[in-house]
Design a protein around this motif. Structure first.
Motif, PDB file in Angstrom:
ATOM      1  N   MET A 178       0.344  10.599   2.807  1.00 35.22           N
ATOM      2  CA  MET A 178      -0.012   9.343   3.452  1.00 35.22           C
ATOM      3  C   MET A 178      -1.094   8.591   2.670  1.00 35.22           C
ATOM      4  O   MET A 178      -1.936   7.936   3.240  1.00 35.22           O
ATOM      5  N   THR A 179      -1.049   8.694   1.356  1.00 39.30           N
ATOM      6  CA  THR A 179      -2.000   7.993   0.509  1.00 39.30           C
ATOM      7  C   THR A 179      -1.260   6.921  -0.278  1.00 39.30           C
ATOM      8  O   THR A 179      -0.234   7.189  -0.883  1.00 39.30           O
ATOM      9  N   SER A 180      -1.807   5.701  -0.264  1.00 36.08           N
ATOM     10  CA  SER A 180      -1.237   4.600  -1.026  1.00 36.08           C
ATOM     11  C   SER A 180      -1.941   4.510  -2.369  1.00 36.08           C
ATOM     12  O   SER A 180      -3.145   4.310  -2.433  1.00 36.08           O
ATOM     13  N   TYR A 181      -1.173   4.673  -3.436  1.00 42.05           N
ATOM     14  CA  TYR A 181      -1.729   4.596  -4.786  1.00 42.05           C
ATOM     15  C   TYR A 181      -1.446   3.251  -5.443  1.00 42.05           C
ATOM     16  O   TYR A 181      -1.943   2.971  -6.511  1.00 42.05           O
ATOM     17  N   ARG A 182      -0.621   2.425  -4.830  1.00 45.02           N
ATOM     18  CA  ARG A 182      -0.130   1.210  -5.477  1.00 45.02           C
ATOM     19  C   ARG A 182      -1.130   0.067  -5.485  1.00 45.02           C
ATOM     20  O   ARG A 182      -1.462  -0.470  -6.524  1.00 45.02           O
ATOM     21  N   SER A 183      -1.593  -0.344  -4.329  1.00 44.51           N
ATOM     22  CA  SER A 183      -2.375  -1.572  -4.194  1.00 44.51           C
ATOM     23  C   SER A 183      -3.870  -1.298  -4.174  1.00 44.51           C
ATOM     24  O   SER A 183      -4.314  -0.205  -3.860  1.00 44.51           O
ATOM     25  N   THR A 184      -4.625  -2.363  -4.466  1.00 47.03           N
ATOM     26  CA  THR A 184      -6.081  -2.268  -4.355  1.00 47.03           C
ATOM     27  C   THR A 184      -6.461  -2.168  -2.879  1.00 47.03           C
ATOM     28  O   THR A 184      -5.652  -2.455  -1.980  1.00 47.03           O
ATOM     29  N   CYS A 185      -7.701  -1.790  -2.623  1.00 42.38           N
ATOM     30  CA  CYS A 185      -8.192  -1.699  -1.246  1.00 42.38           C
ATOM     31  C   CYS A 185      -8.093  -3.048  -0.523  1.00 42.38           C
ATOM     32  O   CYS A 185      -7.776  -3.101   0.663  1.00 42.38           O
ATOM     33  N   GLU A 186      -8.348  -4.133  -1.246  1.00 40.84           N
ATOM     34  CA  GLU A 186      -8.306  -5.466  -0.646  1.00 40.84           C
ATOM     35  C   GLU A 186      -6.891  -5.819  -0.179  1.00 40.84           C
ATOM     36  O   GLU A 186      -6.704  -6.383   0.909  1.00 40.84           O
ATOM     37  N   ILE A 187      -5.888  -5.477  -0.964  1.00 38.05           N
ATOM     38  CA  ILE A 187      -4.497  -5.742  -0.589  1.00 38.05           C
ATOM     39  C   ILE A 187      -4.076  -4.798   0.530  1.00 38.05           C
ATOM     40  O   ILE A 187      -3.422  -5.209   1.490  1.00 38.05           O
ATOM     41  N   ALA A 188      -4.473  -3.541   0.452  1.00 38.36           N
ATOM     42  CA  ALA A 188      -4.138  -2.567   1.490  1.00 38.36           C
ATOM     43  C   ALA A 188      -4.739  -2.966   2.832  1.00 38.36           C
ATOM     44  O   ALA A 188      -4.120  -2.762   3.886  1.00 38.36           O
ATOM     45  N   GLU A 189      -5.934  -3.564   2.809  1.00 39.01           N
ATOM     46  CA  GLU A 189      -6.567  -4.020   4.049  1.00 39.01           C
ATOM     47  C   GLU A 189      -5.728  -5.118   4.715  1.00 39.01           C
ATOM     48  O   GLU A 189      -5.523  -5.109   5.929  1.00 39.01           O
ATOM     49  N   LEU A 190      -5.222  -6.073   3.930  1.00 39.14           N
ATOM     50  CA  LEU A 190      -4.360  -7.115   4.484  1.00 39.14           C
ATOM     51  C   LEU A 190      -3.070  -6.497   5.009  1.00 39.14           C
ATOM     52  O   LEU A 190      -2.616  -6.839   6.099  1.00 39.14           O
ATOM     53  N   ALA A 191      -2.492  -5.575   4.270  1.00 36.29           N
ATOM     54  CA  ALA A 191      -1.262  -4.915   4.711  1.00 36.29           C
ATOM     55  C   ALA A 191      -1.486  -4.202   6.043  1.00 36.29           C
ATOM     56  O   ALA A 191      -0.620  -4.237   6.924  1.00 36.29           O
ATOM     57  N   ALA A 192      -2.640  -3.592   6.224  1.00 33.38           N
ATOM     58  CA  ALA A 192      -2.943  -2.899   7.480  1.00 33.38           C
ATOM     59  C   ALA A 192      -3.076  -3.881   8.637  1.00 33.38           C
ATOM     60  O   ALA A 192      -2.764  -3.540   9.779  1.00 33.38           O
ATOM     61  N   ARG A 193      -3.516  -5.112   8.363  1.00 37.99           N
ATOM     62  CA  ARG A 193      -3.574  -6.125   9.424  1.00 37.99           C
ATOM     63  C   ARG A 193      -2.176  -6.603   9.775  1.00 37.99           C
ATOM     64  O   ARG A 193      -1.887  -6.908  10.928  1.00 37.99           O
ATOM     65  N   VAL A 194      -1.295  -6.684   8.768  1.00 45.37           N
ATOM     66  CA  VAL A 194       0.082  -7.114   9.011  1.00 45.37           C
ATOM     67  C   VAL A 194       0.814  -6.075   9.841  1.00 45.37           C
ATOM     68  O   VAL A 194       1.478  -6.392  10.818  1.00 45.37           O
ATOM     69  N   MET A 195       0.711  -4.826   9.424  1.00 48.21           N
ATOM     70  CA  MET A 195       1.409  -3.746  10.121  1.00 48.21           C
ATOM     71  C   MET A 195       0.630  -2.446   9.943  1.00 48.21           C
ATOM     72  O   MET A 195       0.749  -1.786   8.907  1.00 48.21           O
ATOM     73  N   PRO A 196      -0.177  -2.090  10.924  1.00 46.36           N
ATOM     74  CA  PRO A 196      -0.939  -0.847  10.811  1.00 46.36           C
ATOM     75  C   PRO A 196      -0.004   0.363  10.716  1.00 46.36           C
ATOM     76  O   PRO A 196       0.980   0.462  11.431  1.00 46.36           O
ATOM     77  N   VAL A 197      -0.315   1.251   9.777  1.00 44.09           N
ATOM     78  CA  VAL A 197       0.433   2.491   9.612  1.00 44.09           C
ATOM     79  C   VAL A 197      -0.556   3.621   9.844  1.00 44.09           C
ATOM     80  O   VAL A 197      -1.495   3.798   9.059  1.00 44.09           O
ATOM     81  N   ALA A 198      -0.361   4.366  10.920  1.00 40.90           N
ATOM     82  CA  ALA A 198      -1.285   5.434  11.293  1.00 40.90           C
ATOM     83  C   ALA A 198      -1.395   6.461  10.174  1.00 40.90           C
ATOM     84  O   ALA A 198      -0.398   6.935   9.640  1.00 40.90           O
TER      85      ALA A 198
END
Length: 116
Positions: free
Chosen positions: A1-21
């Motif tokens: 369950m670790t995302s290696y692709r995007s920066t923290c800033e992009i991952a933060e926006l993605a989490a606002r779009v669709m939170p993944v527990a």
């Protein structure tokens, strides 16, 4: 369950779009996500041109642009309004930098902290 692709800033926006527990982004920082209100077709084209120039200056090798016409952009907006997953996938394809262009108001799917 670790995302290696995007920066923290992009991952933060993605989490606002669709939170993944349980999904955790690797601590790799980059540029803040850019938001640009475009207003009309000329504004959209200008913003895309500016994003392409920033990409060229960055020295990166890949660039993704979601829509190539107003018709397709409107169609994508319809699809995204019905399917949060599409927006999440679009956001999470970005690795180092992300620019979100919008016409009048950004999608409510971008979460509470979206710009006005």
């Amino acid at each position: 369950m670790t995302s290696y692709r995007s920066t923290c800033e992009i991952a933060e926006l993605a989490a606002r779009v669709m939170p993944v527990a349980g999904l955790v982004a690797v601590q790799r920082h980059g540029e803040a996500v850019r938001f640009a209100r475009c207003g009309d077709t000329v504004g959209v084209l200008t913003a895309v041109d500016e994003a392409i120039e920033r990409w060229r200056a960055s020295g990166r090798r890949t660039l993704g642009i979601i829509a190539k016409s107003d018709f397709l952009a409107a169609r994508y907006a319809e699809l995204i309004a019905r399917d949060r997953n599409l927006l999440y996938v679009a956001v999470t394809r970005a690795m180092h930098a992300l620019t979100v262009l919008y016409r009048d108001e950004p999608s409510p799917l971008l979460g509470e902290e979206r710009p006005r």
